[in-house]
Design an enzyme around this catalytic site. Structure first.
Site, mmCIF file in Angstrom:
data_model
loop_
_atom_site.group_PDB
_atom_site.id
_atom_site.type_symbol
_atom_site.label_atom_id
_atom_site.label_comp_id
_atom_site.label_asym_id
_atom_site.label_seq_id
_atom_site.Cartn_x
_atom_site.Cartn_y
_atom_site.Cartn_z
ATOM 1 N NE ARG A 92 -2.367 -0.912 3.479
ATOM 2 C CZ ARG A 92 -2.760 -0.178 4.515
ATOM 3 N NH1 ARG A 92 -3.797 0.614 4.426
ATOM 4 N NH2 ARG A 92 -2.111 -0.250 5.659
ATOM 5 C CB SER A 155 5.079 -6.968 7.349
ATOM 6 O OG SER A 155 4.875 -7.415 6.058
ATOM 7 C CG ASP A 208 3.540 -5.856 10.038
ATOM 8 O OD1 ASP A 208 4.387 -6.192 10.891
ATOM 9 O OD2 ASP A 208 2.884 -6.679 9.373
HETATM 10 C C1 BGC Z 1 7.077 -11.238 10.012
HETATM 11 C C2 BGC Z 1 6.917 -10.070 10.949
HETATM 12 C C3 BGC Z 1 5.589 -9.396 10.688
HETATM 13 C C4 BGC Z 1 4.457 -10.404 10.748
HETATM 14 C C5 BGC Z 1 3.090 -9.780 10.477
HETATM 15 C C6 BGC Z 1 5.864 -12.153 10.057
HETATM 16 O O1 BGC Z 1 5.963 -13.133 9.077
HETATM 17 O O2 BGC Z 1 8.233 -11.976 10.351
HETATM 18 O O3 BGC Z 1 7.983 -9.149 10.793
HETATM 19 O O4 BGC Z 1 5.406 -8.386 11.637
HETATM 20 O O5 BGC Z 1 4.670 -11.412 9.801
HETATM 21 O O6 BGC Z 1 3.001 -9.245 9.224
#
Ligand code: BGC
Length: 467
Positions: A92, A155, A208
């Site tokens: 996004r 993320s 995130d």
């Molecule tokens: C990642 C995290 C992320 C989470 C939610 C996981 O697979 O390792 O960094 O915060 O997913 O998106």
């Protein structure tokens, strides 16, 4: 498990009118997915040990990554910023205007991440999306600035070395971009921007969960945790600097910092989690085999696949659909977690929605009512396990992060499981009761959707970050 615990977690999945051996198999399966209160207690304890070890730098424990975010937003932050939110499924691109009164305006465009981007061209693809957005929305630098200030929500786990620096630890959720592990994500993105002549400067990179927490803090100052229950799962929370034993970046041990727990990596050794043969099958075939074990038991990307494995296990014993599978059902990841949501919310006598999924989606031409009940119960077992484990993790961090539970606490949560999986939010409250007490759960704990938190949170951090 004691016999009474077994019956609590097992009896409700028995289906009337099917042969005893079918029910025996269902009971056995239910037992393997059961998470009793004692089990939850062990998991919470395991979390605390691993959090402590991670804060002290043990690489086999939870990552507990310092985010470099040390200041709580006040709600008074102002200005217009660009933010990027790279999740497991979409990118996004957002333009966020913070109004300075705890409110904001958001203009955003969503781009579905292509397979090619996930496996090869990610950073140039991101630059391309940003360029489209900038053109369509006439984004220009603020007066007096040479580039648009941008916060980047990323993320995936990165080892942060500064607010706008962080080396990729590993990919997960189906991403595998070559030659990027160990490299600075901001540099890689900024270089792609340069190749496209974009006047955009990334001033902060955040996980995130940190975005979700910041957004929540912007409106609710008592926000202590940010959680994502979505395609993947993770949490972050405010930690006292004095407890972060591994912090060596400066000598300032006063105040607090947001810690990204990366709890998806909890118990990769599987010493306490209720891990089944169906989880193992998924894990063995996964590109990040042996990693993110907890995430694979509770998050949206994987739950459907664990369920598909369990359904196939019953079919292979000729206990379901007369032993017949279908080409679709035989395909990895063909059973999306969204189908589980449809199935578990079907309360009709004939299970008409379940029938639809079985016939139209799984392309199994016919099913008996008993078949449908079995499928629904398998989905329920696996969904309920996910709910209990999710609550255990949330409770663990809540208990860890607070000295006392006298004040109200807001938890900012985002993600598709939290938003769309039937009964998910209620189960977080209910399953927390035995550990946090009724008074706290009823009167002090506020779980709130941190809607679009990742995008807005990155802008808030961009606003509080100076170059
Ligand atoms: C990642 C995290 C992320 C989470 C939610 C996981 O697979 O390792 O960094 O915060 O997913 O998106």
């Amino acid at each position: 498990m004691t016999p009474s615990e077994i019956s609590e977690f097992v009896d409700k999945y028995v289906v009337e009118g099917i042969p005893k051996e079918h029910n025996d198999a269902l009971r056995k399966m239910a037992e393997s997915f059961a998470v009793t209160d004692d089990k939850m207690r062990d998991i919470i304890h395991g979390f605390h040990e691993s959090m402590q070890a991670g804060l002290n730098g043990d690489r086999n424990a939870l990552p507990m990554i310092p985010s470099f975010v040390r200041r709580r937003p006040t709600g008074k932050e102002q200005g217009t910023f660009l933010s990027l939110d790279l999740g497991g499924t979409n990118l996004r691109v957002c333009q966020v205007t913070l109004n300075g009164d705890s409110t904001h305006k958001l203009v955003q465009q969503k781009f579905t991440i292509t397979k090619e981007a996930k496996e090869k061209t990610l950073f140039d693809w991101i630059a391309q999306c940003v360029s489209i957005f900038i053109e369509e929305h006439d984004v220009v630098p603020n007066s007096g600035e040479s580039a648009v200030r941008c916060g980047f929500t990323f993320s995936f786990p990165i080892d942060q070395t500064g607010i706008a620096e962080g080396n990729l630890v590993m990919w997960n959720k189906g991403f595998l971009v070559p030659n990027t592990v160990g490299r600075d994500i901001v540099r890689l993105t900024q270089d792609a921007f340069l190749r496209k002549h974009l006047r955009v400067k990334i001033v902060a990179i955040v996980n995130d969960t940190v975005g979700a927490l910041m957004t929540s803090c912007y409106t609710y100052p008592d926000s202590e945790l940010g959680i994502i229950f979505g395609t993947g799962t993770n949490s972050c929370y405010w930690e006292k600097m004095s407890r972060i034993g591994k912090w060596k970046c400066d000598n300032d041990k006063t105040g607090e910092m947001v810690i990204n727990t990366e709890w998806g990596a909890f118990d990769n050794q599987v010493s306490v989690l209720p891990y089944t043969m169906h989880d193992n099958k998924l894990n063995r075939k996964s590109p990040n085999h042996g990693l993110q074990v907890f995430e694979k038991m509770i998050s949206g990307l994987y739950l459907g696949e664990v369920t598909r494995n369990a359904i196939l296990h019953l079919i292979d014993q000729r206990l379901l659909f007369d032993g017949r599978s279908s080409t679709i059902l035989n395909k990895s990841y063909a059973f999306d977690t969204a189908y589980m949501s449809e199935i578990v919310s079907d309360e009709s006598d004939d299970l008409v929605e379940v029938k639809k999924v079985i016939q139209q989606t799984l392309e199994i031409p016919s099913s008996t009512l008993q078949d449908r009940k079995v499928v629904k119960n398998v989905c329920l077992m696996i969904g309920n396990r996910a709910k209990r484990l999710s609550a255990a993790a949330m409770v663990a961090v809540l208990l860890w992060s607070r000295d006392s539970h006298t004040d109200t606490v807001t938890v900012g949560i985002d993600g598709s499981m939290y938003q769309f999986y039937p009964g998910f939010e209620k189960s977080l409250y209910d399953n927390a009761r035995p550990f946090l007490g009724d008074d706290f759960v009823d009167n002090k704990l506020k779980l709130r959707l941190s809607k679009d938190g990742s995008g807005i949170g990155a802008a808030i951090i961009a606003a509080v970050t100076s170059d």
